[in-house]
Enzyme design. Structure first.
Site, PDB file in Angstrom:
ATOM      1  CB  SER A   1      -5.773   4.735  -0.606  1.00 41.64           C
ATOM      2  OG  SER A   1      -7.083   5.232  -0.758  1.00 41.64           O
ATOM      3  CB  THR A   2      -0.249   4.653  -1.786  1.00 42.39           C
ATOM      4  OG1 THR A   2      -0.176   5.900  -2.482  1.00 42.39           O
ATOM      5  CG2 THR A   2      -0.754   3.589  -2.724  1.00 42.39           C
TER       6      THR A   2
END
Length: 135
Positions: free
Chosen positions: A106-107
């Site tokens: 998700s980063t």
């Protein structure tokens, strides 16, 4: 200090008085560190959590679990304890912060969102469904 094969001190070989070193200023947030470790331990998680202050790059928290129990090594580790560590599916001998290889997950969504905003493809109110995988 000379020690025998069992780790017991035998004799002092040479002594040198210690000199003070340079000051070290840590940026870790103890409460954030404690919270991350408690959550991971309570849920019996294995992995790494890192928190970095975006504007300065300061490290706020580093957690790798499970924690290696160093007291088991005092005076030599038993075959039983060593085998338990080797066979443990959570790999306690591995510091996941520096030895783990994890996809960005998700980063990376932040990078994609910034690119979408810059190109005008999305705006601040755009909602995109993410099923948790990509084909």
């Amino acid at each position: 200090m000379e020690v025998n094969a069992l780790g017991f001190e035998q004799r002092n070989l040479k002594g040198t008085a210690p000199l003070p070193g340079n000051d070290l200023q840590l940026t870790l947030d103890v409460e954030m560190q404690r919270a991350a470790e408690e959550i991971m331990m309570s849920e019996k998680k294995s992995g790494a959590v890192v928190a970095i202050e975006v504007n300065t790059g300061r490290l706020l928290m580093l957690a790798s679990l499970p924690v290696l129990e160093l007291d088991k090594f005092i005076g030599g580790i038993s075959h039983k304890n060593w085998k338990e560590m080797l066979d443990n599916p959570y790999h306690p001998l591995m510091n996941k912060l520096v030895q783990g290889q994890y996809p960005p997950a998700s980063t990376y969504k932040i990078v994609t969102a910034i690119a979408g905003l810059a190109e005008g493809v999305i705006d601040a109110d755009t909602i995109i469904y993410c099923p948790g995988y990509y084909r």
